[in-house]
Design a protein around this motif. Structure first.
Motif, mmCIF file in Angstrom:
data_model
loop_
_atom_site.group_PDB
_atom_site.id
_atom_site.type_symbol
_atom_site.label_atom_id
_atom_site.label_comp_id
_atom_site.label_asym_id
_atom_site.label_seq_id
_atom_site.Cartn_x
_atom_site.Cartn_y
_atom_site.Cartn_z
ATOM 1 N N GLY A 19 0.801 -1.226 0.000
ATOM 2 C CA GLY A 19 0.000 0.000 0.000
ATOM 3 C C GLY A 19 0.831 1.272 0.000
ATOM 4 N N ASN A 88 7.228 -8.434 2.513
ATOM 5 C CA ASN A 88 7.687 -7.099 2.900
ATOM 6 C C ASN A 88 6.917 -6.520 4.087
ATOM 7 O OD1 ASN A 88 8.571 -4.115 2.322
ATOM 8 N ND2 ASN A 88 6.341 -4.110 2.173
ATOM 9 N N LEU A 189 6.432 6.314 5.280
ATOM 10 C CA LEU A 189 5.506 6.834 6.300
ATOM 11 C C LEU A 189 5.842 6.261 7.672
ATOM 12 C CD1 LEU A 189 2.050 6.782 4.468
ATOM 13 C CD2 LEU A 189 3.391 8.781 5.176
HETATM 14 N N1 NAD Z 1 11.409 2.079 6.667
HETATM 15 C C1 NAD Z 1 12.554 1.655 7.190
HETATM 16 O O1 NAD Z 1 13.397 2.443 7.665
HETATM 17 C C2 NAD Z 1 12.869 0.195 7.196
HETATM 18 C C3 NAD Z 1 14.185 -0.215 7.506
HETATM 19 C C4 NAD Z 1 14.497 -1.560 7.521
HETATM 20 C C5 NAD Z 1 13.521 -2.508 7.235
HETATM 21 N N2 NAD Z 1 12.259 -2.080 6.948
HETATM 22 C C6 NAD Z 1 11.260 -3.117 6.660
HETATM 23 O O2 NAD Z 1 10.719 -2.880 5.372
HETATM 24 C C7 NAD Z 1 9.352 -3.307 5.357
HETATM 25 C C8 NAD Z 1 8.482 -2.166 4.846
HETATM 26 O O3 NAD Z 1 8.713 -1.025 5.643
HETATM 27 P P1 NAD Z 1 8.018 0.382 5.312
HETATM 28 O O4 NAD Z 1 8.831 1.419 5.957
HETATM 29 O O5 NAD Z 1 7.704 0.471 3.871
HETATM 30 O O6 NAD Z 1 6.666 0.199 6.160
HETATM 31 P P2 NAD Z 1 5.270 0.959 6.069
HETATM 32 O O7 NAD Z 1 4.685 0.899 7.430
HETATM 33 O O8 NAD Z 1 5.402 2.270 5.369
HETATM 34 O O9 NAD Z 1 4.435 -0.026 5.119
HETATM 35 C C9 NAD Z 1 4.169 -1.320 5.554
HETATM 36 C C10 NAD Z 1 2.955 -1.840 4.808
HETATM 37 O O10 NAD Z 1 2.681 -3.135 5.357
HETATM 38 C C11 NAD Z 1 1.294 -3.231 5.584
HETATM 39 N N3 NAD Z 1 1.005 -4.186 6.662
HETATM 40 C C12 NAD Z 1 1.221 -4.052 7.992
HETATM 41 N N4 NAD Z 1 0.758 -5.129 8.644
HETATM 42 C C13 NAD Z 1 0.271 -5.973 7.699
HETATM 43 C C14 NAD Z 1 -0.342 -7.246 7.735
HETATM 44 N N5 NAD Z 1 -0.569 -7.892 8.900
HETATM 45 N N6 NAD Z 1 -0.715 -7.833 6.568
HETATM 46 C C15 NAD Z 1 -0.508 -7.201 5.393
HETATM 47 N N7 NAD Z 1 0.045 -5.990 5.279
HETATM 48 C C16 NAD Z 1 0.430 -5.382 6.437
HETATM 49 C C17 NAD Z 1 0.831 -1.822 5.940
HETATM 50 O O11 NAD Z 1 -0.574 -1.683 5.710
HETATM 51 C C18 NAD Z 1 1.703 -0.976 5.013
HETATM 52 O O12 NAD Z 1 1.082 -0.745 3.762
HETATM 53 C C19 NAD Z 1 9.029 -3.760 6.770
HETATM 54 O O13 NAD Z 1 9.158 -5.171 6.841
HETATM 55 C C20 NAD Z 1 10.093 -3.106 7.622
HETATM 56 O O14 NAD Z 1 10.370 -3.837 8.785
HETATM 57 C C21 NAD Z 1 11.911 -0.773 6.925
#
Ligand code: NAD
Length: 247
Positions: A19, A88, A189
């Motif tokens: 999303g 992801n 976000l």
């Molecule tokens: N943003 C960072 O700094 C960062 C750094 C390292 C790792 N990550 C990892 O990258 C991935 C994505 O991070 P992001 O920053 O884009 O996160 P985000 O919160 O912006 O987006 C995460 C998405 O996952 C969806 N989601 C959450 N729970 C869910 C569920 N139970 N079933 C299906 N969808 C679900 C949310 O609706 C959202 O659209 C995550 O696994 C996070 O741990 C992020």
């Protein structure tokens, strides 16, 4: 990723949590390389569907729910099955250990870890028949950092690396690989509440001194899900501008 060739033509790729953020960027990148993408999230990821157009197929998938994985695996049979799974979706609240409760611990494991097992359970049979498949788990470079309040998250993200190592051993004979990608702090976000000073304190520790964008993460996923990476499995690839060094 700037390469224009259609390395993923004819492949169906399912990505969770598309999303927004990193998941959306991965879906756009895979579609850009010619894959048909199954974009999933807690609710239909309409913005991502609009951005990709006809190469995208949207489905609701709560990654913590086995019945959702089962339903999505049945629906994707109509597309010819799923060749590539990118797990992801993530859950990452900050909770110092004294404030961490069992419900938060369990939700973290269900979202960040159960999903990987369930996706293997439901998508391996088709991949085995096709003798080709790719699993990529999005972990985090936080497994190697000293950030407090994240013991549950670090546990789950180390678990992804462990699962990919084990899965790689079980599926190698079928042309299927399983790898983890470890992003660093990325501008989504989810990290929007951090002040610019906090973000700067992180990216100043990187060799490449700027905040990562979701598009910075996609190249590793494109490579690992391509034919070019067919001899790479059970690995953990850090994508963080050179903050965390392994080995
Ligand atoms: N943003 C960072 O700094 C960062 C750094 C390292 C790792 N990550 C990892 O990258 C991935 C994505 O991070 P992001 O920053 O884009 O996160 P985000 O919160 O912006 O987006 C995460 C998405 O996952 C969806 N989601 C959450 N729970 C869910 C569920 N139970 N079933 C299906 N969808 C679900 C949310 O609706 C959202 O659209 C995550 O696994 C996070 O741990 C992020």
């Amino acid at each position: 990723m700037n390469t224009k060739i259609k390395t993923h033509d004819g492949r169906n790729a399912l990505i969770t949590g598309t999303g927004q953020g990193i998941g959306q960027a991965i879906a756009l990148a895979l579609a850009g390389r010619g894959a048909r993408v199954v974009v999933t999230d807690l609710s239909l990821p309409q913005d991502t569907l609009n951005k990709i157009g006809s190469a995208a197929f949207g489905l609701q998938l709560d990654v913590t729910k086995e019945e959702d994985w089962q339903s999505v695996s049945l629906k994707t049979q109509e597309l010819g099955g799923v060749d590539i799974v990118v797990n992801n979706a993530g859950y990452f609240p900050n909770r110092p250990i004294d404030e961490l409760d069992l419900a938060t611990w369990r939700r973290t494991m269900a979202t960040n870890l159960d999903a990987h097992f369930l996706s293997a359970k439901y998508f391996l049979p088709t991949m085995k028949k096709k003798k080709w498949g790719r699993f990529v788990g999005i972990s985090s470079n936080m497994v190697g950092l000293t950030i407090p309040g994240m013991s549950h998250y670090i546990t789950s993200k180390m678990g992804i690396i462990g699962f990919m190592r084990g899965l790689a051993n079980d599926v190698a004979g079928y042309g299927i690989t399983a790898n983890a990608v470890l992003p660093g702090l990325t501008n989504t976000l989810a990290t929007a509440s951090q002040s610019d000073e906090m973000k700067r304190a992180t990216w100043e520790q990187q060799a490449i001194k700027r905040l990562g964008e979701p598009e910075d993460i996609t190249g590793a996923i494109l490579f690992l899900t391509s034919d070019d990476a067919s001899f790479i499995t059970g690995q953990a690839l850090v994508v963080d501008g050179g903050q965390y060094r392994v080995g």
